[in-house]
Design an enzyme around this catalytic site. Structure first.
Site, PDB file in Angstrom:
ATOM      1  N   CYS A  28     -28.601 -30.788  38.193  1.00 39.47           N
ATOM      2  CA  CYS A  28     -28.837 -32.122  37.664  1.00 39.47           C
ATOM      3  C   CYS A  28     -27.710 -33.057  38.038  1.00 39.47           C
ATOM      4  O   CYS A  28     -27.072 -33.679  37.191  1.00 39.47           O
ATOM      5  CB  CYS A  28     -29.061 -32.042  36.178  1.00 39.47           C
ATOM      6  SG  CYS A  28     -30.669 -31.305  35.886  1.00 39.47           S
ATOM      7  N   GLU A  29     -27.386 -33.086  39.274  1.00 41.12           N
ATOM      8  CA  GLU A  29     -26.522 -34.107  39.861  1.00 41.12           C
ATOM      9  C   GLU A  29     -26.606 -33.970  41.379  1.00 41.12           C
ATOM     10  O   GLU A  29     -27.275 -33.072  41.879  1.00 41.12           O
ATOM     11  CB  GLU A  29     -25.089 -34.020  39.361  1.00 41.12           C
ATOM     12  CG  GLU A  29     -24.312 -32.808  39.744  1.00 41.12           C
ATOM     13  CD  GLU A  29     -22.862 -32.932  39.264  1.00 41.12           C
ATOM     14  OE1 GLU A  29     -22.109 -33.691  39.892  1.00 41.12           O
ATOM     15  OE2 GLU A  29     -22.507 -32.281  38.262  1.00 41.12           O
ATOM     16  N   PRO A  36      -5.978 -14.360  58.254  1.00 45.57           N
ATOM     17  CA  PRO A  36      -7.220 -15.128  58.371  1.00 45.57           C
ATOM     18  C   PRO A  36      -8.197 -14.823  57.240  1.00 45.57           C
ATOM     19  O   PRO A  36      -8.259 -13.692  56.757  1.00 45.57           O
ATOM     20  CB  PRO A  36      -7.799 -14.640  59.702  1.00 45.57           C
ATOM     21  CG  PRO A  36      -7.276 -13.248  59.842  1.00 45.57           C
ATOM     22  CD  PRO A  36      -5.921 -13.229  59.193  1.00 45.57           C
ATOM     23  N   GLY A  37      -8.940 -15.830  56.818  1.00 45.19           N
ATOM     24  CA  GLY A  37     -10.025 -15.640  55.863  1.00 45.19           C
ATOM     25  C   GLY A  37     -11.325 -15.962  56.587  1.00 45.19           C
ATOM     26  O   GLY A  37     -12.077 -15.084  57.012  1.00 45.19           O
ATOM     27  N   TYR A  65     -15.739 -18.583  51.527  1.00 45.33           N
ATOM     28  CA  TYR A  65     -15.671 -19.603  50.476  1.00 45.33           C
ATOM     29  C   TYR A  65     -17.063 -20.021  50.002  1.00 45.33           C
ATOM     30  O   TYR A  65     -17.297 -21.187  49.701  1.00 45.33           O
ATOM     31  CB  TYR A  65     -14.846 -20.813  50.947  1.00 45.33           C
ATOM     32  CG  TYR A  65     -13.487 -20.397  51.474  1.00 45.33           C
ATOM     33  CD1 TYR A  65     -12.498 -19.965  50.607  1.00 45.33           C
ATOM     34  CD2 TYR A  65     -13.210 -20.377  52.847  1.00 45.33           C
ATOM     35  CE1 TYR A  65     -11.262 -19.539  51.082  1.00 45.33           C
ATOM     36  CE2 TYR A  65     -11.972 -19.956  53.331  1.00 45.33           C
ATOM     37  CZ  TYR A  65     -11.014 -19.538  52.437  1.00 45.33           C
ATOM     38  OH  TYR A  65      -9.797 -19.119  52.904  1.00 45.33           O
TER      39      TYR A  65
HETATM   40  N1  LLP Z   1      -3.261 -17.626  53.711  1.00 40.39           N
HETATM   41  C1  LLP Z   1      -3.037 -18.458  52.680  1.00 40.39           C
HETATM   42  C2  LLP Z   1      -1.752 -18.449  51.995  1.00 40.39           C
HETATM   43  C3  LLP Z   1      -4.065 -19.321  52.256  1.00 40.39           C
HETATM   44  O1  LLP Z   1      -3.853 -20.141  51.241  1.00 40.39           O
HETATM   45  C4  LLP Z   1      -5.309 -19.297  52.935  1.00 40.39           C
HETATM   46  C5  LLP Z   1      -6.387 -20.188  52.517  1.00 40.39           C
HETATM   47  C6  LLP Z   1      -5.492 -18.404  53.993  1.00 40.39           C
HETATM   48  C7  LLP Z   1      -4.437 -17.584  54.368  1.00 40.39           C
HETATM   49  C8  LLP Z   1      -6.786 -18.290  54.764  1.00 40.39           C
HETATM   50  O2  LLP Z   1      -7.176 -19.484  55.365  1.00 40.39           O
HETATM   51  P1  LLP Z   1      -8.482 -19.456  56.333  1.00 40.39           P
HETATM   52  O3  LLP Z   1      -8.165 -18.530  57.463  1.00 40.39           O
HETATM   53  O4  LLP Z   1      -9.604 -18.953  55.527  1.00 40.39           O
HETATM   54  O5  LLP Z   1      -8.666 -20.851  56.770  1.00 40.39           O
HETATM   55  N2  LLP Z   1     -12.097 -23.364  50.346  1.00 40.39           N
HETATM   56  C9  LLP Z   1     -11.726 -23.936  51.621  1.00 40.39           C
HETATM   57  C10 LLP Z   1     -10.602 -23.188  52.285  1.00 40.39           C
HETATM   58  C11 LLP Z   1      -9.384 -23.065  51.409  1.00 40.39           C
HETATM   59  C12 LLP Z   1      -8.328 -22.229  52.033  1.00 40.39           C
HETATM   60  C13 LLP Z   1      -7.271 -21.892  51.048  1.00 40.39           C
HETATM   61  N3  LLP Z   1      -6.260 -21.038  51.585  1.00 40.39           N
HETATM   62  C14 LLP Z   1     -12.948 -24.004  52.524  1.00 40.39           C
HETATM   63  O6  LLP Z   1     -14.039 -23.651  52.090  1.00 40.39           O
HETATM   64  O7  LLP Z   1     -12.844 -24.474  53.662  1.00 40.39           O
END
Ligand code: LLP
Length: 410
Positions: free
Chosen positions: A334-335, A266-267, A362
Site C-alpha cells: 500500500c505505497e 565480494p558480495g 541484497y
Molecule cells: N565488504 C564490506 C565491508 C562491505 O560493507 C560490503 C558491502 C562488501 C564487502 C560487499 O560489497 P559488494 O561486493 O556486495 O558490493 N545493499 C546494497 C549494497 C550494500 C553494500 C554494503 N556493503 C545494494 O543492494 O546494492
C-alpha cells in the site's frame, strides 16, 4: 545484449508450481563460476576470498561458497552465528562491523573470529579486555566510487574506516597497545565498474599498511566489484583488473620482504547473477499506452529498485514470445513499489509468472515483513541440476510469534 537466465524458463516455471510464489531461486553453478573467475584474475601466492554474506546468507549458500574454498565476512553477531551454524570454521570468518556495541566485538573474539576495527575507543577497550589479540585496522581510502550515492562508502566524510587525519594517532596508539596489528582493510563501495577508483584506493591503503609492516599478515581490499544489471551494462573487467592489482600487491610484498595474504570481500559479484525472484501477476490494467502489471510481491521482498533506483531485468516466463510493449511493473504494497517503469516486456496477463533477474544479492537479506507479508521461500539449484528447498516460506504465525499480545489493564 540479451539477458537470459542460467536456468531454463521451463525449469523455473516448474519450481513456481512445486514450491509456490513468490520464490527466490539460486543457481549454484553461477556462484561457482564467479568464484573461479576471481581465482583466475588474482594471481598472488597467498589469496583468500571472504564472501560478504550480508548479500545472501542462507546456510546452504554459505556452505556452497565455503566448499569452493572461500571464507565468510560478517557484520553482526547474527551473521557470525549463521556462519558458525553453516559449519564454517571461525578462522575462516571475519567481522567487519560499523558502529556496533562492544558486546558484538566480544562475541566475535570469544568465538575465534578475526575482527576489523575502525574506532579508537574500540581499540582501547579491546586492549584492556583481550590483550595481545590479533586484529585488522579498517581505513577510509578517501575515494568516491560506487553505482549510487548510497553505495559510496569510501569517500573522506564517510562513517566507515579510520579517517586519513587519524592515521598518525592510531599508529601512536597501537605502538603502545599490546594488540597485534596483523591486517589492514578497506572497502570502497558497491557496484564499482571502474578499476581506476579501486587502484587509487588500494595504492593509498598499501601505503598506510607500511606503518605496520613488521606485524602484517594480510591486506583486505574489500568488495564492490560490478556485475551487469542492464542488458547494455558491463561487468568490471575482472581479469585485467585482477592482474593489475596483483602486480601492485606483489611489489608491495617485495618491498616488505615477504609474502602476505591478499583478501577480497565480494558480495554481489558472487551471488547477484545467480538469483531470480519469481512473482505471480495478480492483475493488469491497459487504459494507458504503458500497461500496468501488478505482481504479488513488493519492496518487502525486493528493495533494490525502490531504494537505489536500480534496474533489474524482468522477463515474462509464461509468455516469452508475446508482443512486446511497455509496462510499469508494480507490487501489492500500500505505497509506491515500482519494480520497473515503461519497461518493454512480452504481453503480460493475469496469472503469468515474471522473473526478476539479479535477485541473488541484497534481495532476501534486505526483505521485510512490511504490510505483514511473509517472506518467500528459497530454492537452490545444485550443480547436479536438482532444485532443493533451502528455506521455507514464512507464515503469518512466524511473524506473529514475537508479539506478546499485551493488553493494558483498564
Ligand atoms: N565488504 C564490506 C565491508 C562491505 O560493507 C560490503 C558491502 C562488501 C564487502 C560487499 O560489497 P559488494 O561486493 O556486495 O558490493 N545493499 C546494497 C549494497 C550494500 C553494500 C554494503 N556493503 C545494494 O543492494 O546494492
Amino acid at each position: 545484449m540479451a539477458m537470459t537466465p542460467s536456468i531454463s524458463s521451463e525449469t523455473l516455471l516448474s519450481y513456481a508450481k512445486q514450491f509456490g510464489l513468490p520464490l527466490f531461486v539460486y543457481d549454484a553453478q553461477t556462484i561457482s563460476t564467479q568464484i573461479a573467475n576471481l581465482k583466475n584474475a588474482f594471481n598472488v601466492p597467498l589469496f583468500e576470498i571472504r564472501y560478504a554474506c550480508k548479500a545472501l546468507n542462507t546456510i546452504a549458500i554459505l556452505r556452497h561458497i565455503y566448499q569452493q574454498g572461500c571464507g565468510i565476512d560478517t557484520v553482526s553477531m547474527g551473521e557470525i552465528q549463521i556462519a558458525l551454524q553453516a559449519g564454517i570454521p571461525p578462522d575462516k570468518i571475519s567481522f567487519t562491523p560499523s558502529g556496533v556495541l562492544l558486546e558484538e566485538y566480544a562475541y566475535a573474539i570469544e568465538h575465534g573470529v578475526h575482527v576489523h576495527v575502525d574506532q579508537l575507543h574500540v581499540l582501547e577497550w579491546m586492549n584492556e579486555k583481550y590483550p595481545g589479540t590479533e586484529i585488522t585496522l579498517r581505513f577510509n581510502p578517501g575515494v568516491i566510487a560506487g553505482g549510487h550515492l548510497k553505495l559510496q562508502v569510501g569517500a573522506e566524510d564517510s562513517k566507515f574506516g579510520i579517517h586519513i587525519n587519524q592515521v598518525e594517532k592510531i599508529k601512536a596508539l597501537t605502538d603502545r597497545l599490546s594488540l597485534k596489528i596483523v591486517g589492514v582493510h578497506m572497502h570502497l563501495g558497491s557496484d564499482i565498474g571502474k578499476s581506476d577508483s579501486f587502484d587509487e584506493a588500494y595504492a593509498y591503503v598499501l601505503k598506510v599498511a607500511m606503518q605496520w609492516k613488521q606485524t602484517l599478515k594480510q591486506i583486505d581490499l574489500g568488495g564492490g566489484f560490478k556485475i551487469p544489471y542492464h542488458p547494455d551494462d558491463h561487468s568490471i573487467d575482472i581479469e585485467s583488473f585482477g592482474h593489475k592489482i596483483s602486480a601492485r600487491f606483489k611489489s608491495f610484498c617485495e618491498e616488505i620482504g615477504r609474502d602476505i595474504t591478499m583478501i577480497i570481500e565480494p558480495g554481489k559479484y558472487l551471488v547477484s547473477q545467480a538469483g531470480y525472484l519469481l512473482m505471480e501477476v495478480s492483475g493488469t490494467r491497459d487504459i494507458q499506452q504503458t500497461g500496468l502489471a501488478y505482481v504479488a510481491s513488493g519492496f518487502n521482498h525486493f528493495l533494490r529498485p525502490m531504494n537505489y533506483d536500480a534496474y533489474h531485468h524482468i522477463l515474462n516466463l509464461s509468455n516469452p514470445h508475446g508482443e512486446i510493449s511497455p509496462y510499469d511493473v508494480v507490487g501489492y504494497l500500500c505505497e509506491t513499489d515500482t519494480f520497473a517503469h515503461e519497461r518493454p516486456i512480452s504481453k503480460i496477463r493475469k496469472g503469468d509468472v515474471l522473473c526478476l533477474m539479479n535477485a541473488g544479492a541484497y534481495g532476501f537479506t534486505m526483505s521485510s515483513n512490511y504490510n505483514t507479508r511473509p517472506r518467500p521461500a528459497e530454492v537452490l539449484v545444485q550443480e547436479n541440476g536438482e532444485g532443493v528447498l533451502i528455506k521455507r516460506a514464512e507464515t503469518i504465525d512466524d511473524i506473529l510469534r514475537t508479539d506478546l499480545g499485551y493488553q493494558s489493564p483498564l
